[in-house]
Design a protein around this motif. Structure first.
Motif, mmCIF file in Angstrom:
data_model
loop_
_atom_site.group_PDB
_atom_site.id
_atom_site.type_symbol
_atom_site.label_atom_id
_atom_site.label_comp_id
_atom_site.label_asym_id
_atom_site.label_seq_id
_atom_site.Cartn_x
_atom_site.Cartn_y
_atom_site.Cartn_z
ATOM 1 N N ARG A 62 0.865 -1.186 0.000
ATOM 2 C CA ARG A 62 0.000 0.000 0.000
ATOM 3 C C ARG A 62 0.897 1.230 0.000
ATOM 4 N NH1 ARG A 62 -4.489 0.049 -1.592
ATOM 5 N NH2 ARG A 62 -5.652 -1.036 0.017
ATOM 6 N N GLY A 63 0.520 2.234 -0.760
ATOM 7 C CA GLY A 63 1.349 3.425 -0.791
ATOM 8 C C GLY A 63 0.572 4.679 -1.098
ATOM 9 N N ASN A 64 1.305 5.783 -1.127
ATOM 10 C CA ASN A 64 0.767 7.051 -1.627
ATOM 11 C C ASN A 64 1.894 7.759 -2.375
ATOM 12 O OD1 ASN A 64 2.381 8.208 0.357
ATOM 13 N ND2 ASN A 64 0.686 9.040 1.552
ATOM 14 N N SER A 65 1.770 9.051 -2.608
ATOM 15 C CA SER A 65 2.786 9.754 -3.393
ATOM 16 C C SER A 65 4.148 9.781 -2.709
ATOM 17 C CB SER A 65 2.326 11.184 -3.677
ATOM 18 O OG SER A 65 1.162 11.172 -4.481
ATOM 19 N N ASN A 66 4.171 9.543 -1.403
ATOM 20 C CA ASN A 66 5.416 9.666 -0.638
ATOM 21 C C ASN A 66 6.186 8.364 -0.471
ATOM 22 O OD1 ASN A 66 5.098 12.493 -0.026
ATOM 23 N ND2 ASN A 66 3.418 11.875 1.322
ATOM 24 N N ALA A 67 5.511 7.236 -0.453
ATOM 25 C CA ALA A 67 6.195 5.971 -0.183
ATOM 26 C C ALA A 67 5.300 4.782 -0.521
ATOM 27 C CB ALA A 67 6.620 5.889 1.283
ATOM 28 N N ILE A 68 5.943 3.622 -0.632
ATOM 29 C CA ILE A 68 5.252 2.341 -0.758
ATOM 30 C C ILE A 68 5.585 1.514 0.478
ATOM 31 C CG2 ILE A 68 4.966 0.223 -2.106
ATOM 32 C CD1 ILE A 68 4.116 2.589 -3.735
ATOM 33 N N LEU A 69 4.567 0.984 1.136
ATOM 34 C CA LEU A 69 4.750 0.109 2.302
ATOM 35 C C LEU A 69 4.749 -1.343 1.836
ATOM 36 C CD1 LEU A 69 2.118 1.802 4.630
ATOM 37 C CD2 LEU A 69 4.602 2.026 4.860
ATOM 38 N N VAL A 70 5.722 -2.115 2.334
ATOM 39 C CA VAL A 70 5.796 -3.550 2.014
ATOM 40 C C VAL A 70 5.989 -4.329 3.306
ATOM 41 C CG1 VAL A 70 6.766 -3.077 -0.268
ATOM 42 C CG2 VAL A 70 8.310 -3.560 1.654
ATOM 43 N N PRO A 71 5.715 -5.638 3.298
ATOM 44 C CA PRO A 71 5.894 -6.431 4.520
ATOM 45 C C PRO A 71 7.358 -6.479 4.963
ATOM 46 C CG PRO A 71 4.575 -7.629 2.898
ATOM 47 C CD PRO A 71 5.128 -6.444 2.205
ATOM 48 N N ARG A 72 7.544 -6.727 6.235
ATOM 49 C CA ARG A 72 8.886 -6.850 6.806
ATOM 50 C C ARG A 72 9.664 -7.975 6.116
ATOM 51 N NH1 ARG A 72 9.068 -8.507 12.981
ATOM 52 N NH2 ARG A 72 8.209 -10.376 12.003
ATOM 53 N N ASP A 73 10.919 -7.702 5.811
ATOM 54 C CA ASP A 73 11.820 -8.684 5.175
ATOM 55 C C ASP A 73 11.303 -9.177 3.819
ATOM 56 O OD1 ASP A 73 13.486 -8.552 7.435
ATOM 57 O OD2 ASP A 73 12.365 -10.135 8.442
ATOM 58 N N ALA A 74 10.486 -8.356 3.169
ATOM 59 C CA ALA A 74 9.924 -8.774 1.871
ATOM 60 C C ALA A 74 10.990 -8.761 0.785
ATOM 61 C CB ALA A 74 8.783 -7.843 1.472
ATOM 62 N N HIS A 75 10.936 -9.759 -0.080
ATOM 63 C CA HIS A 75 11.776 -9.776 -1.274
ATOM 64 C C HIS A 75 10.920 -9.280 -2.435
ATOM 65 C CE1 HIS A 75 14.589 -10.867 -4.366
ATOM 66 N NE2 HIS A 75 13.683 -11.643 -4.944
ATOM 67 N N ILE A 76 11.287 -8.113 -2.982
ATOM 68 C CA ILE A 76 10.509 -7.505 -4.053
ATOM 69 C C ILE A 76 11.265 -7.670 -5.370
ATOM 70 C CG2 ILE A 76 9.285 -5.438 -4.842
ATOM 71 C CD1 ILE A 76 8.441 -6.292 -2.040
ATOM 72 N N ARG A 77 10.789 -8.531 -6.223
ATOM 73 C CA ARG A 77 11.384 -8.680 -7.545
ATOM 74 C C ARG A 77 10.861 -7.571 -8.452
ATOM 75 N NH1 ARG A 77 10.932 -13.971 -11.498
ATOM 76 N NH2 ARG A 77 12.090 -13.094 -13.251
ATOM 77 N N GLY A 78 11.772 -6.780 -9.011
ATOM 78 C CA GLY A 78 11.377 -5.619 -9.812
ATOM 79 C C GLY A 78 11.461 -4.318 -9.043
ATOM 80 N N GLN A 79 11.968 -4.381 -7.823
ATOM 81 C CA GLN A 79 12.032 -3.202 -6.940
ATOM 82 C C GLN A 79 12.817 -2.052 -7.572
ATOM 83 O OE1 GLN A 79 13.104 -4.178 -2.932
ATOM 84 N NE2 GLN A 79 13.789 -2.124 -2.417
ATOM 85 N N GLU A 80 13.826 -2.388 -8.381
ATOM 86 C CA GLU A 80 14.684 -1.347 -8.961
ATOM 87 C C GLU A 80 13.924 -0.431 -9.921
ATOM 88 O OE1 GLU A 80 14.490 -4.798 -11.615
ATOM 89 O OE2 GLU A 80 14.953 -4.613 -9.483
ATOM 90 N N GLN A 81 12.739 -0.863 -10.357
ATOM 91 C CA GLN A 81 11.937 -0.030 -11.268
ATOM 92 C C GLN A 81 11.034 0.964 -10.525
ATOM 93 O OE1 GLN A 81 10.118 -2.371 -14.631
ATOM 94 N NE2 GLN A 81 10.791 -4.070 -13.330
ATOM 95 N N ILE A 82 10.996 0.858 -9.201
ATOM 96 C CA ILE A 82 10.106 1.712 -8.406
ATOM 97 C C ILE A 82 10.879 2.943 -7.925
ATOM 98 C CG2 ILE A 82 8.633 1.836 -6.357
ATOM 99 C CD1 ILE A 82 8.329 -1.229 -6.552
ATOM 100 N N ASP A 83 10.452 4.134 -8.380
ATOM 101 C CA ASP A 83 11.128 5.382 -7.991
ATOM 102 C C ASP A 83 10.756 5.834 -6.586
ATOM 103 O OD1 ASP A 83 12.398 5.528 -10.408
ATOM 104 O OD2 ASP A 83 10.877 6.780 -11.351
ATOM 105 N N THR A 84 9.564 5.463 -6.139
ATOM 106 C CA THR A 84 9.073 5.893 -4.825
ATOM 107 C C THR A 84 9.824 5.155 -3.715
ATOM 108 O OG1 THR A 84 6.914 6.034 -5.909
ATOM 109 C CG2 THR A 84 6.925 6.253 -3.517
ATOM 110 N N PRO A 85 10.153 5.848 -2.601
ATOM 111 C CA PRO A 85 10.808 5.163 -1.477
ATOM 112 C C PRO A 85 9.968 3.998 -0.957
ATOM 113 C CG PRO A 85 10.848 7.543 -1.157
ATOM 114 C CD PRO A 85 9.985 7.287 -2.346
ATOM 115 N N ILE A 86 10.638 2.912 -0.572
ATOM 116 C CA ILE A 86 9.964 1.716 -0.062
ATOM 117 C C ILE A 86 10.290 1.543 1.420
ATOM 118 C CG2 ILE A 86 9.852 -0.813 -0.216
ATOM 119 C CD1 ILE A 86 10.383 -0.517 -3.212
ATOM 120 N N PHE A 87 9.259 1.336 2.228
ATOM 121 C CA PHE A 87 9.422 1.143 3.666
ATOM 122 C C PHE A 87 8.856 -0.216 4.068
ATOM 123 C CE2 PHE A 87 9.935 5.642 3.387
ATOM 124 C CZ PHE A 87 10.593 6.063 4.537
#
Length: 217
Positions: A62-87
């Motif tokens: 879940r996110g908004n213009s400021n950040a994307i929230l992901v589960p703890r210790d999540a492995h995100i494949r494709g993360q490098e394509q996301i410009d928004t900060p990930i928490f």
């Protein structure tokens, strides 16, 4: 343009995808036609990812213009394509798309989210965060949809819940359904302030309600 789609051959599109004002996250392998539709209607960049190897991106992020929230210790494949900060969000409630309803000014969250989780959400999304329910349902992220123009929520929401949500977000709140009567509206609708896309079983009447609630009429 047709505003109803399937993702992974399912009308429950909110479980598989999520969006902000800038980006839509969809599962790896989503059809190009579907990605193009999302990009055009929401006016966002569409990024294909997997979360811990899974396709239920909308339930887990879940996110908004400021950040994307992901589960703890999540492995995100494709993360490098996301410009928004990930928490990463601490705690055991990690289906963040299910437990957080947010736009760029506020967030309503599952009543059992920890103080530490709420602090993380406040810091990441830069919003006012409150615990609550919609129609007595704790998984508020699927019981409603919030944009910067309005909210559509489960038709069982009580008057006190509606009042609380209106005050928190400072926006009009309407009740409705998606996918031919599904009350968990977040499971069948992806929206931002520029546009929306609904699940393939959503009726014309339901689309009208969505457009009215989210300020597209």
């Amino acid at each position: 343009m047709i505003r109803t789609i399937t993702i992974q051959e399912s009308p429950v599109i909110g479980a598989f995808a999520t969006c902000t004002e800038n980006i839509a996250l969809v599962p790896l392998g989503t059809l190009e036609k579907t990605r193009d539709t999302l990009g055009q209607l929401l006016q966002v960049d569409v990024v294909e990812i997997l979360v811990n190897g899974g396709t239920i991106v909308g339930s887990l992020c879940r996110g908004n213009s400021n950040a994307i929230l992901v589960p703890r210790d999540a492995h995100i494949r494709g993360q490098e394509q996301i410009d928004t900060p990930i928490f990463e969000l601490p705690g055991r409630l990690n289906a963040l798309g299910n437990v957080v309803l947010a736009n760029d000014s506020a967030a309503l969250v599952h009543p059992e989210l920890s103080d530490r989780s709420i602090e993380t959400i406040e810091k990441a999304l830069k919003v006012d965060v409150r615990r609550g329910t919609i129609g007595g349902i704790k998984t508020v992220g699927m019981a409603g949809v919030a944009t910067n123009k309005g909210l559509l929520v489960n038709p069982r929401a009580t008057s006190s819940e509606l009042e609380f949500i209106e005050e928190l977000f400072g926006l009009p709140v309407a009740m409705g359904t998606t996918n031919y009567g599904t009350q968990m509206v977040g499971s069948g609708l992806i929206a931002n302030s520029r546009g929306y896309v609904a699940g393939s079983q959503t009726t014309g009447h339901e689309l009208g309600r969505i457009e009215d609630a989210l300020g597209f009429l």
